[in-house]
Design an enzyme around this catalytic site. Structure first.
Site, PDB file in Angstrom:
ATOM      1  N   CYS A 215      -5.939   4.254  -9.976  1.00  0.00           N
ATOM      2  CA  CYS A 215      -5.856   5.341  -8.997  1.00  0.00           C
ATOM      3  C   CYS A 215      -7.262   5.801  -8.630  1.00  0.00           C
ATOM      4  CB  CYS A 215      -5.087   6.528  -9.579  1.00  0.00           C
ATOM      5  SG  CYS A 215      -3.444   6.153 -10.162  1.00  0.00           S
TER       6      CYS A 215
ATOM      7  N   LYS B 113      -3.567   0.367 -18.264  1.00  0.00           N
ATOM      8  CA  LYS B 113      -3.328  -0.696 -17.281  1.00  0.00           C
ATOM      9  C   LYS B 113      -4.617  -0.965 -16.519  1.00  0.00           C
ATOM     10  CE  LYS B 113      -0.025  -2.273 -13.826  1.00  0.00           C
ATOM     11  NZ  LYS B 113       1.263  -1.971 -13.138  1.00  0.00           N
TER      12      LYS B 113
ATOM     13  N   ASN C 192       4.951   4.988 -16.685  1.00  0.00           N
ATOM     14  CA  ASN C 192       3.678   4.759 -16.015  1.00  0.00           C
ATOM     15  C   ASN C 192       3.174   6.091 -15.471  1.00  0.00           C
ATOM     16  OD1 ASN C 192       2.086   4.139 -13.327  1.00  0.00           O
ATOM     17  ND2 ASN C 192       1.958   2.290 -14.566  1.00  0.00           N
TER      18      ASN C 192
ATOM     19  N   ALA D 100       0.867  -1.181   0.000  1.00  0.00           N
ATOM     20  CA  ALA D 100       0.000   0.000   0.000  1.00  0.00           C
ATOM     21  C   ALA D 100       0.905   1.232   0.000  1.00  0.00           C
ATOM     22  CB  ALA D 100      -0.914   0.001   1.218  1.00  0.00           C
ATOM     23  N   ILE D 101       1.817   1.267  -0.984  1.00  0.00           N
ATOM     24  CA  ILE D 101       2.780   2.367  -1.065  1.00  0.00           C
ATOM     25  C   ILE D 101       2.071   3.695  -1.307  1.00  0.00           C
ATOM     26  CG2 ILE D 101       4.838   3.231  -2.246  1.00  0.00           C
ATOM     27  CD1 ILE D 101       5.261   0.618  -0.669  1.00  0.00           C
TER      28      ILE D 101
ATOM     29  N   ILE E 167      -2.391  -7.967 -15.161  1.00  0.00           N
ATOM     30  CA  ILE E 167      -3.334  -7.271 -14.293  1.00  0.00           C
ATOM     31  C   ILE E 167      -2.571  -6.425 -13.263  1.00  0.00           C
ATOM     32  CG2 ILE E 167      -5.148  -8.987 -14.528  1.00  0.00           C
ATOM     33  CD1 ILE E 167      -4.216 -10.179 -11.821  1.00  0.00           C
TER      34      ILE E 167
END
Length: 302
Positions: A128, A163, A98, A69-70, A189
């Site tokens: 996001c 993505k 990215n 969970a960066i 994924i």
């Protein structure tokens, strides 16, 4: 023997690349990996402004993989352009950036900033949170996937890879939506939402409570989603999810992926990407495969 692949007009010397968030922009692995040997380096997520990320603890080991969970911590586009692009341009590999954001405007700001930079492709992380839609991830609504893809395509000069999130009922719906929005390719994924609880302290292992599950435990799910999507769309797919060995990568290619990204494996074996590229070549030699494209989607019933 030809290992090169064509992704939307961009030629990679082989189908092996890194998965965003697991390789930085290559600097951290320079002592272990010859970046010249990789088809592409996919950078850590880049936002319009620096993101601090989530509070710690942010990583937890689980059976068959890890949770993270960066929070997409990154120094922002200004530092990326000044520091990371010049570093990567030293190597004979493709650069895939990215891109992350909270809103469509944030994505577009990064895409426009990269328009004249020497990068080869853009990978848009639509997992996001979409602040304007009450916290739902962009990638969980086909309608939103199509809309954000179309908007980004209007501003991007490089080919666009969308993505996709696996945290949906039917991955083909979002794959088709991205294709309808004009995506040049798909990558899948992203991580699967999971949770770990410390039973001795009776608290969540991650400060964020939930995190993204990656590693070998998710590989069968990823293979299934790549296969289903490859049957539905007509654009290239970059497969990822628990690829630890060349065998895992070949399985993903047989399911329909034109290329593969290696992520969690880098944490346990920093040489994984090179070894996987070598292993794919050895497999092709063993079975007399002259061109890697012969393997893409070549799975069949018994």
């Amino acid at each position: 023997m030809n290992l090169s692949v064509d992704l939307c007009g961009v030629t990679l010397k082989n189908p092996v690349m890194t998965a965003s968030g697991t390789f930085g922009s290559g600097q951290e692995y320079g002592a272990f990996v010859d970046l010249n040997r990789l088809g592409a380096v996919v950078t850590k997520g880049v936002a319009a402004v620096p993101w601090e990320g989530n509070p710690t603890p942010r990583v937890a080991e689980v059976c068959g993989g890890m949770l993270n969970a960066i929070g997409l911590q990154n120094p922002g586009i200004d530092v990326f352009v000044k520091r990371d692009i010049p570093f990567l341009k030293q190597y004979d590999t493709k650069i895939i950036v990215n891109v992350c954001g909270h809103t469509a405007e944030e994505y577009i700001a990064v895409v426009e900033r990269l328009a004249d930079e020497p990068v080869d492709m853009l990978e848009i992380n639509i997992s996001c949170p979409n602040v304007k839609e009450g916290g739902i991830a962009f990638g969980q609504s086909p309608k939103t996937v199509e809309a954000i893809t179309a908007e980004i395509k209007r501003h991007a000069k490089q080919p666009v890879i969308m993505k996709l999130s696996p945290n949906v009922t039917d991955i083909t719906e979002t794959a088709l939506a991205a294709e309808a929005g004009g995506a040049d390719a798909l990558s899948m994924i992203n991580t699967i939402t999971g949770m770990k609880i410390d039973i001795h302290r009776r608290c969540f292992a991650l400060a964020n409570r939930t995190g993204g599950m990656s590693g070998p435990a998710v590989h069968p799910v990823a293979v299934r989603m790549v296969y289903q999507s490859a049957q539905a769309v007509n654009i290239p797919i970059i497969g990822m999810g628990g690829i630890m060995t060349a065998e895992d990568a070949i399985e993903m290619i047989l399911a329909g992926a034109s290329a593969v990204s290696v992520g969690t494996a880098n944490f346990t074996n920093p040489h994984a990407t090179e070894q996987i590229a070598d292993g794919i070549a050895a497999y092709m030699e063993r079975y007399g495969v002259e061109d890697i494209r012969e393997l893409v989607g070549a799975v069949h019933d018994r």
